[in-house]
Every structure is written in structure tokens, then in C-alpha cells.
Motif scaffolding. Structure first.
Motif, short mmCIF file in Angstrom:
data_model
loop_
_atom_site.label_atom_id
_atom_site.label_comp_id
_atom_site.label_asym_id
_atom_site.label_seq_id
_atom_site.Cartn_x
_atom_site.Cartn_y
_atom_site.Cartn_z
N GLN A 89 3.54 6.96 9.15
CA GLN A 89 3.99 5.58 9.36
C GLN A 89 3.60 4.69 8.19
O GLN A 89 4.38 3.85 7.75
CB GLN A 89 3.43 5.01 10.67
CG GLN A 89 3.88 5.76 11.91
CD GLN A 89 5.37 5.94 11.98
OE1 GLN A 89 6.13 4.98 11.91
NE2 GLN A 89 5.82 7.18 12.11
N TRP A 93 6.21 2.56 5.81
CA TRP A 93 6.13 1.10 5.64
C TRP A 93 5.78 0.71 4.22
O TRP A 93 6.25 -0.31 3.71
CB TRP A 93 5.15 0.51 6.66
CG TRP A 93 5.84 0.40 7.98
CD1 TRP A 93 5.74 1.26 9.03
CD2 TRP A 93 6.81 -0.58 8.36
NE1 TRP A 93 6.56 0.87 10.05
CE2 TRP A 93 7.23 -0.27 9.66
CE3 TRP A 93 7.35 -1.69 7.73
CZ2 TRP A 93 8.18 -1.03 10.34
CZ3 TRP A 93 8.29 -2.45 8.42
CH2 TRP A 93 8.69 -2.12 9.70
N ARG A 96 9.00 0.87 2.34
CA ARG A 96 9.85 -0.28 2.70
C ARG A 96 9.36 -1.55 2.02
O ARG A 96 10.17 -2.34 1.51
CB ARG A 96 9.86 -0.48 4.22
CG ARG A 96 10.65 0.57 4.95
CD ARG A 96 10.59 0.39 6.44
NE ARG A 96 11.36 1.42 7.11
CZ ARG A 96 11.32 1.64 8.41
NH1 ARG A 96 10.57 0.88 9.20
NH2 ARG A 96 12.05 2.60 8.94
#
Length: 113
Positions: A89, A93, A96
């Protein structure tokens, strides 16, 4: 994909309760008797036993019985699926946010022109 892994769900469920998290935190220091684990909670022994059962079913702790004394110990490697999922995760992120930063920087440069 690990996000639907039933073992991962069981681990998060087990750690979702503050009483169970405090028990795990205590067991990081070393094995402990069930009676020692129940004292700081202020809960009755059957309630603590249910919490311990959830932790044991998730594989976070192991227990052994010597006569009338049940002792619990943490199973550190049981946390590895959570660590792996969180790392995945974090990487998603981070990528991103890196793309968002690049987009914002490009937009700012174009705006200055």
C-alpha cells in the motif's frame, strides 16, 4: 491479490480490538500466564479467554498448558502478512503522490510561461 486474503482479514480483525492489542503489546516483552494478562484489563477471565482465542485463531499467539497454568507467547512471524500488505500500500501511494507532484510541477512550469 492480498487485499482479499482471509488470513489478512483475520489478523486485522484480531488487532482491531484495543484489549487484544494491549495483550499483544504485553506479550512482546515475553510469555505470560493468562491470569497475568487478564489483571490489567479489568475484565473477567472468560472474556479475556475469548480475546486470547481470537488472537490464537489468527495465529498471533500460541499457548501452552502446564497443569492448571496456561501461558501465552507471541508468534512474531504472524505479523509478516500485515507488513507485506502495508508495504504494498505504501508503494502504491508513494507512486501516486510522485505522479501528482510531477503533474503539479509541470502545471506550475507551464503556467509561468
Amino acid at each position: 491479490m492480498t487485499k482479499h486474503d482471509p488470513d489478512l482479514s483475520r489478523l486485522f480483525h484480531a488487532l482491531a480490538d484495543p484489549t487484544r492489542r494491549s495483550i499483544v503489546t504485553r506479550l512482546v516483552e515475553g510469555p505470560a500466564r493468562v491470569t497475568d494478562l487478564s489483571e490489567p484489563t479489568g475484565l473477567r477471565l472468560p472474556t479475556v479467554m475469548r480475546h486470547l482465542s481470537v488472537l490464537e485463531e489468527a495465529g498471533l499467539i500460541a499457548s501452552s498448558k502446564d497443569g492448571r497454568v496456561r501461558t501465552c507467547a507471541i508468534v512474531p512471524e504472524a505479523l509478516e502478512p500485515i507488513r507485506t500488505w502495508l508495504d504494498e500500500q505504501r508503494a502504491i501511494w508513494k507512486a501516486r503522490l510522485d505522479r501528482l507532484e510531477a503533474f503539479a510541477m509541470k502545471a506550475m512550469k507551464e503556467r509561468k510561461k
